[in-house]
Design a protein around this motif. Sequence first.
Motif, short mmCIF file in Angstrom:
data_model
loop_
_atom_site.label_atom_id
_atom_site.label_comp_id
_atom_site.label_asym_id
_atom_site.label_seq_id
_atom_site.Cartn_x
_atom_site.Cartn_y
_atom_site.Cartn_z
N GLY A 142 0.79 -1.23 0.00
CA GLY A 142 0.00 0.00 0.00
C GLY A 142 0.82 1.28 0.00
O GLY A 142 1.91 1.36 -0.57
N GLY A 143 0.26 2.30 0.66
CA GLY A 143 0.86 3.63 0.67
C GLY A 143 2.25 3.68 1.28
O GLY A 143 3.11 4.42 0.80
N TRP A 144 2.48 2.90 2.33
CA TRP A 144 3.82 2.89 2.94
C TRP A 144 4.84 2.28 1.99
O TRP A 144 5.97 2.78 1.87
CB TRP A 144 3.80 2.14 4.27
N ARG A 179 4.54 9.89 0.10
CA ARG A 179 3.20 10.46 -0.04
C ARG A 179 2.42 10.13 1.22
O ARG A 179 2.76 9.23 1.97
CB ARG A 179 2.49 9.96 -1.29
N ALA A 180 1.39 10.89 1.45
CA ALA A 180 0.56 10.70 2.64
C ALA A 180 -0.27 9.43 2.52
O ALA A 180 -0.66 9.03 1.44
CB ALA A 180 -0.36 11.90 2.84
N LYS A 235 -1.76 -2.42 -7.07
CA LYS A 235 -2.44 -1.16 -7.35
C LYS A 235 -3.34 -1.26 -8.58
O LYS A 235 -4.40 -0.65 -8.64
CB LYS A 235 -1.44 -0.02 -7.47
N THR A 236 -2.94 -2.06 -9.55
CA THR A 236 -3.79 -2.31 -10.71
C THR A 236 -5.06 -3.05 -10.28
O THR A 236 -6.16 -2.72 -10.71
CB THR A 236 -3.03 -3.10 -11.79
N GLN A 241 -4.50 4.68 -9.27
CA GLN A 241 -4.23 5.11 -10.64
C GLN A 241 -3.20 6.23 -10.68
O GLN A 241 -2.32 6.23 -11.55
CB GLN A 241 -5.54 5.54 -11.31
N ALA A 242 -3.29 7.17 -9.75
CA ALA A 242 -2.31 8.26 -9.68
C ALA A 242 -0.93 7.70 -9.34
O ALA A 242 0.08 8.12 -9.92
CB ALA A 242 -2.74 9.30 -8.64
N ASP A 243 -0.88 6.76 -8.40
CA ASP A 243 0.40 6.13 -8.04
C ASP A 243 1.00 5.40 -9.24
O ASP A 243 2.20 5.49 -9.50
CB ASP A 243 0.21 5.15 -6.88
#
Length: 177
Positions: A29-31, A40-41, A137-138, A146-148
């Motif tokens: 994920g984000g981390w 990113r946050a 992410k896909t 999608q932005a990532d």
Amino acid sequence: MAAESFLAQSLSTLITDFNRRGIQYALAGGWAYSALVEPRATTDIDILLLMEQPSRDRLQSLLSSLFDATIVHPAAMVFRGISIWRCVGILKNQEVVIDVLLADSEYLRTALARRRQIFLGKVSVPIVTVEDLIVLKTLAGRLQDQADLQKIRLRQDDLDVDWVYVAEWKVKLGLAT
């Protein structure tokens, strides 16, 4: 320097505990995006986890020593073939959401086996590879994902992505375009 956020403290505590107990996991994920691509946050912790006979009680037991209270949703959410258990840890009246992705498919077991070690501060943490981050992410397909993915494509030369691996799993998972 600002104090470490509750989310970052919770992540550090979780990683330290899982490492000490020899739990097979990988940060996702984000981390993972922040560590592999660019900071990113994020508002939660996503962990890919190998667990025999997963259940609400087993997840509750796994996380209960880390928080004053732990709430595990009654059942896993299943999204595009991925079982995700939403857990909320509460410590000193602060909450952290931990989404546990179960390594219960061929793809997710492969992603877990391919994990790499990185350091977050002084703590070693297993993390999904950039290729598996792309596939995950896909699969998720949200606007943030999608932005990532767009940023990963823009930085692909710096990231040394194995696009053949990504394409093979996209085909196997029915994601090929």
